[in-house]
Design a protein around this motif. Sequence first.
Motif, PDB file in Angstrom:
ATOM      1  N   PRO A  32      11.762   1.902  -2.102  1.00  0.00           N
ATOM      2  CA  PRO A  32      11.209   2.258  -0.789  1.00  0.00           C
ATOM      3  C   PRO A  32      12.182   1.903   0.340  1.00  0.00           C
ATOM      4  CG  PRO A  32       9.643   0.955  -2.064  1.00  0.00           C
ATOM      5  CD  PRO A  32      10.938   0.933  -2.811  1.00  0.00           C
ATOM      6  N   MET A  33      12.328   2.803   1.299  1.00  0.00           N
ATOM      7  CA  MET A  33      13.215   2.618   2.437  1.00  0.00           C
ATOM      8  C   MET A  33      12.356   2.595   3.704  1.00  0.00           C
ATOM      9  SD  MET A  33      16.756   3.018   3.476  1.00  0.00           S
ATOM     10  CE  MET A  33      17.369   3.482   1.918  1.00  0.00           C
ATOM     11  N   LEU A  34      12.519   1.531   4.503  1.00  0.00           N
ATOM     12  CA  LEU A  34      11.872   1.439   5.806  1.00  0.00           C
ATOM     13  C   LEU A  34      12.818   2.067   6.821  1.00  0.00           C
ATOM     14  CD1 LEU A  34       9.935   0.322   8.030  1.00  0.00           C
ATOM     15  CD2 LEU A  34      11.167  -1.840   7.838  1.00  0.00           C
ATOM     16  N   VAL A  35      12.316   3.027   7.574  1.00  0.00           N
ATOM     17  CA  VAL A  35      13.105   3.681   8.615  1.00  0.00           C
ATOM     18  C   VAL A  35      12.478   3.308   9.954  1.00  0.00           C
ATOM     19  CG1 VAL A  35      14.022   5.859   9.497  1.00  0.00           C
ATOM     20  CG2 VAL A  35      13.567   5.601   7.045  1.00  0.00           C
ATOM     21  N   GLN A  36      13.328   2.873  10.893  1.00  0.00           N
ATOM     22  CA  GLN A  36      12.869   2.510  12.234  1.00  0.00           C
ATOM     23  C   GLN A  36      13.714   3.269  13.242  1.00  0.00           C
ATOM     24  OE1 GLN A  36      12.500  -1.715  13.268  1.00  0.00           O
ATOM     25  NE2 GLN A  36      13.554  -1.245  15.178  1.00  0.00           N
ATOM     26  N   GLU A  37      13.063   4.082  14.058  1.00  0.00           N
ATOM     27  CA  GLU A  37      13.753   4.854  15.081  1.00  0.00           C
ATOM     28  C   GLU A  37      13.220   4.441  16.446  1.00  0.00           C
ATOM     29  OE1 GLU A  37      14.914   9.398  15.301  1.00  0.00           O
ATOM     30  OE2 GLU A  37      12.801   9.092  15.794  1.00  0.00           O
ATOM     31  N   THR A  38      14.122   4.064  17.351  1.00  0.00           N
ATOM     32  CA  THR A  38      13.739   3.633  18.696  1.00  0.00           C
ATOM     33  C   THR A  38      14.414   4.548  19.704  1.00  0.00           C
ATOM     34  OG1 THR A  38      13.503   1.350  17.959  1.00  0.00           O
ATOM     35  CG2 THR A  38      13.721   1.699  20.322  1.00  0.00           C
ATOM     36  N   ARG A  97       8.087   3.750  12.968  1.00  0.00           N
ATOM     37  CA  ARG A  97       8.445   3.143  11.684  1.00  0.00           C
ATOM     38  C   ARG A  97       7.695   3.884  10.590  1.00  0.00           C
ATOM     39  NH1 ARG A  97       7.588  -1.204  15.277  1.00  0.00           N
ATOM     40  NH2 ARG A  97       9.289  -2.718  15.332  1.00  0.00           N
ATOM     41  N   TRP A  98       8.398   4.107   9.476  1.00  0.00           N
ATOM     42  CA  TRP A  98       7.762   4.745   8.335  1.00  0.00           C
ATOM     43  C   TRP A  98       8.514   4.370   7.071  1.00  0.00           C
ATOM     44  CZ3 TRP A  98      10.741   7.232  11.914  1.00  0.00           C
ATOM     45  CH2 TRP A  98      11.846   7.950  11.459  1.00  0.00           C
ATOM     46  N   ILE A  99       7.891   4.657   5.938  1.00  0.00           N
ATOM     47  CA  ILE A  99       8.467   4.367   4.628  1.00  0.00           C
ATOM     48  C   ILE A  99       8.844   5.689   3.966  1.00  0.00           C
ATOM     49  CG2 ILE A  99       8.087   3.289   2.371  1.00  0.00           C
ATOM     50  CD1 ILE A  99       7.962   1.304   4.729  1.00  0.00           C
ATOM     51  N   GLU A 100      10.079   5.734   3.449  1.00  0.00           N
ATOM     52  CA  GLU A 100      10.555   6.907   2.701  1.00  0.00           C
ATOM     53  C   GLU A 100      10.914   6.482   1.284  1.00  0.00           C
ATOM     54  OE1 GLU A 100      13.974   8.532   4.677  1.00  0.00           O
ATOM     55  OE2 GLU A 100      12.781   9.427   6.289  1.00  0.00           O
ATOM     56  N   ASP A 101      10.799   7.411   0.354  1.00  0.00           N
ATOM     57  CA  ASP A 101      11.276   7.154  -1.003  1.00  0.00           C
ATOM     58  C   ASP A 101      12.783   7.351  -1.024  1.00  0.00           C
ATOM     59  OD1 ASP A 101       8.806   6.579  -2.159  1.00  0.00           O
ATOM     60  OD2 ASP A 101       8.361   8.707  -2.434  1.00  0.00           O
ATOM     61  N   ALA A 102      13.492   6.423  -1.672  1.00  0.00           N
ATOM     62  CA  ALA A 102      14.943   6.525  -1.819  1.00  0.00           C
ATOM     63  C   ALA A 102      15.298   6.182  -3.256  1.00  0.00           C
ATOM     64  CB  ALA A 102      15.653   5.574  -0.856  1.00  0.00           C
ATOM     65  N   ALA A 103      16.517   6.500  -3.655  1.00  0.00           N
ATOM     66  CA  ALA A 103      16.953   6.235  -5.031  1.00  0.00           C
ATOM     67  C   ALA A 103      16.892   4.750  -5.360  1.00  0.00           C
ATOM     68  CB  ALA A 103      18.378   6.763  -5.233  1.00  0.00           C
ATOM     69  N   ASP A 104      17.157   3.885  -4.361  1.00  0.00           N
ATOM     70  CA  ASP A 104      17.149   2.433  -4.583  1.00  0.00           C
ATOM     71  C   ASP A 104      15.765   1.808  -4.454  1.00  0.00           C
ATOM     72  OD1 ASP A 104      19.888   2.590  -4.842  1.00  0.00           O
ATOM     73  OD2 ASP A 104      20.275   2.055  -2.757  1.00  0.00           O
ATOM     74  N   GLY A 124       0.811  -1.209   0.000  1.00  0.00           N
ATOM     75  CA  GLY A 124       0.000   0.000   0.000  1.00  0.00           C
ATOM     76  C   GLY A 124       0.840   1.252   0.000  1.00  0.00           C
ATOM     77  N   LYS A 125       0.147   2.366  -0.004  1.00  0.00           N
ATOM     78  CA  LYS A 125       0.830   3.662   0.028  1.00  0.00           C
ATOM     79  C   LYS A 125       1.377   3.911   1.431  1.00  0.00           C
ATOM     80  CE  LYS A 125      -3.425   6.068   1.021  1.00  0.00           C
ATOM     81  NZ  LYS A 125      -4.318   7.142   0.749  1.00  0.00           N
ATOM     82  N   PRO A 126       2.386   4.788   1.564  1.00  0.00           N
ATOM     83  CA  PRO A 126       2.936   5.098   2.889  1.00  0.00           C
ATOM     84  C   PRO A 126       1.829   5.526   3.852  1.00  0.00           C
ATOM     85  CG  PRO A 126       4.330   6.020   1.194  1.00  0.00           C
ATOM     86  CD  PRO A 126       3.085   5.488   0.505  1.00  0.00           C
ATOM     87  N   GLY A 127       1.975   5.141   5.101  1.00  0.00           N
ATOM     88  CA  GLY A 127       0.957   5.466   6.098  1.00  0.00           C
ATOM     89  C   GLY A 127      -0.095   4.383   6.239  1.00  0.00           C
ATOM     90  N   THR A 128       0.133   3.220   5.591  1.00  0.00           N
ATOM     91  CA  THR A 128      -0.777   2.090   5.723  1.00  0.00           C
ATOM     92  C   THR A 128       0.029   0.866   6.161  1.00  0.00           C
ATOM     93  OG1 THR A 128      -0.498   1.302   3.445  1.00  0.00           O
ATOM     94  CG2 THR A 128      -2.230   2.950   3.839  1.00  0.00           C
ATOM     95  N   LEU A 129      -0.630  -0.076   6.810  1.00  0.00           N
ATOM     96  CA  LEU A 129       0.059  -1.300   7.216  1.00  0.00           C
ATOM     97  C   LEU A 129       0.631  -2.021   6.004  1.00  0.00           C
ATOM     98  CD1 LEU A 129      -2.309  -2.793   9.954  1.00  0.00           C
ATOM     99  CD2 LEU A 129      -0.194  -1.497  10.266  1.00  0.00           C
ATOM    100  N   GLU A 130      -0.102  -2.010   4.885  1.00  0.00           N
ATOM    101  CA  GLU A 130       0.338  -2.721   3.682  1.00  0.00           C
ATOM    102  C   GLU A 130       1.644  -2.182   3.119  1.00  0.00           C
ATOM    103  OE1 GLU A 130      -2.805  -1.776   4.284  1.00  0.00           O
ATOM    104  OE2 GLU A 130      -3.614  -3.787   4.608  1.00  0.00           O
ATOM    105  N   SER A 131       1.985  -0.944   3.419  1.00  0.00           N
ATOM    106  CA  SER A 131       3.237  -0.379   2.899  1.00  0.00           C
ATOM    107  C   SER A 131       4.464  -1.055   3.503  1.00  0.00           C
ATOM    108  CB  SER A 131       3.297   1.129   3.147  1.00  0.00           C
ATOM    109  OG  SER A 131       3.398   1.412   4.530  1.00  0.00           O
TER     110      SER A 131
END
Length: 187
Positions: free
Chosen positions: A156-162, A147-154, A35-42
Amino acid sequence: ICAIRFERPPPRTPTLEEGEASRRRALLRKPQVRGKPGTLESFRGRWVHKRTEGMDEYLTAFGVGLLRRKAATAFVPQPQYFVDRSRLCVSMTTPIGTRIEWLHPNGPPERDYDPQGHSFVKTVHWEGPKLVSTFRSEAIADVVTSRWIEDAADGPMLVQETAFEGVSFTRWFLRMEESDGEANTLW
């Protein structure tokens, strides 16, 4: 003359654990609709670790000793995410076993245990496109993971910050496509 008769044993009813494992395998075989960013499916799919920042400082604040910190910073995680019944499942094989975490956005608080054995109550909610999990315990300060998804050159990038007591670490992951390896072999 000797006759031997073989009979098939009656079918056995699977245990609850076997049934759950079978259901997870079936979920992993399903086409991975993202799915699109901001959804569980992403978040669906397997992710390849690209880099980590701040892990040693975070673990020091958490009270982890030098040898365990070195082992943790050397670990290269490859989490796999899937969605089941409006919950996100995060599964990751670690040196101390497979960690499975269920995240139910806007669901009721749930009791769980962290890898260090601390009991906590977990709440999960959305903050815009970020999925935020708060682990609250009487023994230690809150641990908050976003956790969120960002667009990257390679791709989709998953970013996790704790974060814990004002110290945080961040991990970045790229999605592993099924053609890149054994993408659906966790269960």
